[in-house]
Every structure is written in C-alpha cells, then in structure tokens.
Design a protein around this motif. Structure first.
Motif, mmCIF file in Angstrom:
data_model
loop_
_atom_site.group_PDB
_atom_site.id
_atom_site.type_symbol
_atom_site.label_atom_id
_atom_site.label_comp_id
_atom_site.label_asym_id
_atom_site.label_seq_id
_atom_site.Cartn_x
_atom_site.Cartn_y
_atom_site.Cartn_z
ATOM 1 N N CYS A 69 17.244 12.585 34.915
ATOM 2 C CA CYS A 69 17.596 11.155 34.871
ATOM 3 C C CYS A 69 19.015 10.972 35.361
ATOM 4 O O CYS A 69 19.794 11.903 35.433
ATOM 5 N N ARG A 112 10.842 7.133 42.601
ATOM 6 C CA ARG A 112 11.683 8.142 41.942
ATOM 7 C C ARG A 112 10.861 9.372 41.530
ATOM 8 O O ARG A 112 11.311 10.520 41.676
ATOM 9 N N ILE A 119 14.342 5.206 47.699
ATOM 10 C CA ILE A 119 14.992 6.249 46.922
ATOM 11 C C ILE A 119 15.534 7.297 47.895
ATOM 12 O O ILE A 119 14.777 7.869 48.684
ATOM 13 N N ARG A 154 17.651 10.854 49.174
ATOM 14 C CA ARG A 154 17.403 12.276 48.934
ATOM 15 C C ARG A 154 17.983 12.765 47.610
ATOM 16 O O ARG A 154 17.481 13.713 47.018
ATOM 17 N N ASP A 155 19.050 12.096 47.157
ATOM 18 C CA ASP A 155 19.670 12.493 45.894
ATOM 19 C C ASP A 155 19.060 11.789 44.688
ATOM 20 O O ASP A 155 19.530 11.936 43.564
ATOM 21 N N GLY A 156 18.007 11.007 44.907
ATOM 22 C CA GLY A 156 17.329 10.313 43.822
ATOM 23 C C GLY A 156 17.894 8.954 43.490
ATOM 24 O O GLY A 156 17.359 8.257 42.618
ATOM 25 N N LYS A 157 18.952 8.528 44.167
ATOM 26 C CA LYS A 157 19.552 7.226 43.897
ATOM 27 C C LYS A 157 18.781 6.110 44.602
ATOM 28 O O LYS A 157 18.238 6.306 45.687
ATOM 29 N N ALA A 210 10.234 11.251 44.647
ATOM 30 C CA ALA A 210 11.468 11.710 45.286
ATOM 31 C C ALA A 210 12.099 12.893 44.568
ATOM 32 O O ALA A 210 12.661 13.786 45.203
ATOM 33 N N THR A 211 12.022 12.906 43.256
ATOM 34 C CA THR A 211 12.736 13.927 42.490
ATOM 35 C C THR A 211 11.889 15.146 42.169
ATOM 36 O O THR A 211 12.399 16.147 41.690
ATOM 37 N N HIS A 212 10.599 15.054 42.441
ATOM 38 C CA HIS A 212 9.763 16.217 42.190
ATOM 39 C C HIS A 212 8.560 16.166 43.113
ATOM 40 O O HIS A 212 7.580 15.502 42.810
ATOM 41 N N CYS A 255 13.257 10.381 30.309
ATOM 42 C CA CYS A 255 14.662 10.085 30.027
ATOM 43 C C CYS A 255 14.934 9.746 28.565
ATOM 44 O O CYS A 255 16.042 9.939 28.077
ATOM 45 N N LEU A 291 11.406 15.112 34.806
ATOM 46 C CA LEU A 291 12.313 14.771 35.898
ATOM 47 C C LEU A 291 13.725 14.544 35.368
ATOM 48 O O LEU A 291 13.895 14.064 34.247
#
Length: 359
Positions: free
Chosen positions: A358, A340, A20, A22-25, A343-345, A134, A356
């Motif tokens: 989506c 994810r 994953i 840095r942008d969450g992708k 990575a996102t939190h 989500c 988080l």
C-alpha cells in the motif's frame, strides 16, 4: 511492472478510468457519463473522450471491471458481459486487456466470455480486495450516484459469502440508493410539508441530486446526467422539481422550507443506508475501532454515517497515501483498484492476487 496500467470500470451510467504508473502511483483519473442503456455507441464515445485526454505514446496494459452488463440494452447479464468484453477487447487490444473476476483473479477475453457470471458486477470486490491488503479490519462504504456498497473486511480478507447482486441485495451489502440518480419516490411514500405529511407523487419529478444540490453538498462530478425534467442544475431549478413531488410550485413556500424538506429526504436516505450498515455489522461483528473506509462520489456522507454508528472514518484515497487526485480516486475507486491490483502484482489469469503493498 514495466508498463503502465489503465483501470476501467464500465458502469451502466458512467465510465471510470484510472492510470497507474510503473511505481503503482495514480497519475490520472477520469469520470465521464455513459448512458449505456441507449446503445454501445455510448461506450465508444465515452472511451473516445477519455483517450483524447489521456497521456499517449507509451504502451499500456488494461484492467477492466464492470456493472454495465445489467442495463436493459442486453437481454441477459451474460449477454451483457460478453458484449462489453468483446467491445473492450476490440478497443484496447485483446492481448493487452484482462477482466477482473473477483476471487478467481484475472481472465482474458475468451475466459470472460465463457465465465461471464464471474466477471459480472465484480467491481465492488476489486475495491474491497485492495482495501483488504491495506487495512486488516474495516467496513468499506462506497456511496455512488446510484447505489451504495457495504463490504466488511476481516483479517485482511473480503469477509462476505456473497457472490452475486442477488446475494448482496439480501445481505444488505448492495443498497440501491445513491446521491444523484435515485428518484425521490424511492426514498419515501410521504414527506412533511407545511406542518402535514403529504403523500409523494409517484413520478420521476426529482432525484437525490436535487436534495443535495439544494443543501449545497453535491460535488459537480456526482451528477453528470440530465436532471429529471431535463432542466437546469441550479438550486432554484432543484426546488421546482422538489416542489412537484408534493403537488406544489416552488413559489408557494420560502426557500428555507424547501431546504428543510430536502434535509428530510437526506435523513431518509441516511436512515436506509444506516439500516443496511447495521444489518451487515450484525453478521460481521467488527471491532469497535474498525473504521469505515469511504469511497464514491457520495463520500461527503461518510463522516455523517460514521458519527451515526460511532466509528472512525477514513477515505479510500488516504489508504493509498494518494497525494494528488484524492477526490477523483475516491469517486472512481473500482477503476483505481483494478488498475492498482494488476499494476502492483502481475500474475496469470485465474489465480487469486497475492497481498499487495500500500501507499
């Protein structure tokens, strides 16, 4: 985050990994066989295979979930968690790895060692947690090579009191049937052949991979282990194995007859999954428009299951608005989910992750 995250799902038969950014992708997903019951060297080799193909050169943090602690290599599941946590910490760096503990959030290696029961078999919760951020209401259906997970989502929360495999088995949320490794004798005791119901051989002659291969439905990544007889993975070889289950040779009946028998076993498996879905839905009365969110290498069964219970269907990768690696994201959902989530939190171990974004 200022670092990429690698999500790891350490299973008893496979190692699944997702990177994953840095942008969450999701930039990469890997699925390799890992016959953990044969020894910890199998996990070392699986990690080596994945690291050999993974982008190198930048620092990463690692999010780990597991089900491999239940294999009979370990005397107890606690011992399994402790062994796997130790190995993953040694391989990935103890200061750079966190272990998913369901509703308890994230643990470092020491906490995972101490509270092994919270880390054991928590991968289903990771997938459900991410889905719940989500979609406010849904039934997550993760059909794997060995098992099927059914997790209700209600009001943006993972809506189950179950906290262990024991609980989940009784609740119908963990169904020990999958599209590759399930012995056919676990699906039925008899089957229709040439106009008669024939008792099945109680032998590991054929598996669910054979029926879906005969039917032309089995994705390549769904069946990474040896066939039941160690033979070829072709429709003709699968027909030979299927014929053994009913005391016959494949040449005795036309290919169409074996395809019909394979379809019958597929129906039997779908009936078992559908029965469990009804059990779960009888407890969590989800709105009629609440979809099935489909994940797992057996996701090709999703539309058929959704039609059976008259609900809309959406793939896990669609929820994440993934534009690449969709099939692998669906097949390796827990690895993607833990990566994810971390990575996102970023949050301290022991705290439940917040909602988080989506997409």
């Amino acid at each position: 985050m200022d670092e990429a995250v690698i999500g790891w799902d350490v299973g008893g038969a496979h190692l699944k990994t997702a990177r994953i950014e840095r942008d969450g992708k999701v930039s990469g997903v890997w699925l390799v066989p890992c016959a953990l019951w044969r020894g910890l060297d199998q996990l070392h080799q699986a990690i080596d295979r994945i690291e050999a193909t993974m982008q190198a050169g930048d620092a990463c943090v690692h999010a780990v979930t597991m089900t491999g602690e239940m294999v009979d290599l370990f005397e107890t599941r606690q011992a399994g968690v402790q062994a796997l946590a130790t190995l993953m910490s040694q391989r990935l760096g103890a200061d750079r790895v966190r272990f998913y503990a369901g509703g308890q959030g994230w643990y470092d290696a020491g906490q995972a060692f101490q509270y092994a029961g919270r880390v054991a078999s928590a991968n289903w919760h990771a997938t459900a947690h991410l889905v719940s951020t989500c979609v406010s209401e849904a039934l997550l259906v993760d059909i794997g090579s060995t098992t099927t997970d059914l997790i209700p989502i209600r009001d943006g929360l993972v809506a189950t009191p179950s906290s262990s495999d024991r609980d989940r088995l009784s609740a119908g949320e963990l169904v020990y049937t999958g599209v590759a490794r399930t012995p056919l004798m676990a699906l039925a005791s008899e089957a229709p052949v040439a106009g008669h119901f024939t008792p099945l051989m109680a032998e590991h002659f054929a598996t669910s991979a054979d029926i879906y291969r005969i039917l032309g439905l089995l994705p390549e990544q769904a069946d990474l282990h040896d066939a039941a007889d160690g033979g070829a993975k072709t429709p003709s070889a699968s027909r030979v194995r299927l014929a053994r289950m009913v005391g016959r040779d494949a040449w005795e009946l036309p290919d169409k007859a074996w395809a019909e028998l394979a379809a019958w076993f597929a129906d039997a498996q779908m009936t078992r999954i559908g029965r469990a879905v009804r059990q779960v839905l009888s407890r969590e009365m989800l709105a009629a428009e609440a979809p099935l969110v489909i994940a797992g290498v057996g996701g090709f069964l999703g539309p058929r299951l959704a039609a059976r219970i008259e609900r809309p269907v959406i793939n896990f990768s669609q929820i994440l608005a993934a534009r690449a690696h969709q099939d692998m994201i669906d097949g390796c959902a827990p690895a993607v989910a833990v990566g994810r989530l971390l990575a996102t939190h970023r949050h301290p171990p022991g705290l439940t992750p917040a909602d988080l974004p989506c997409g």
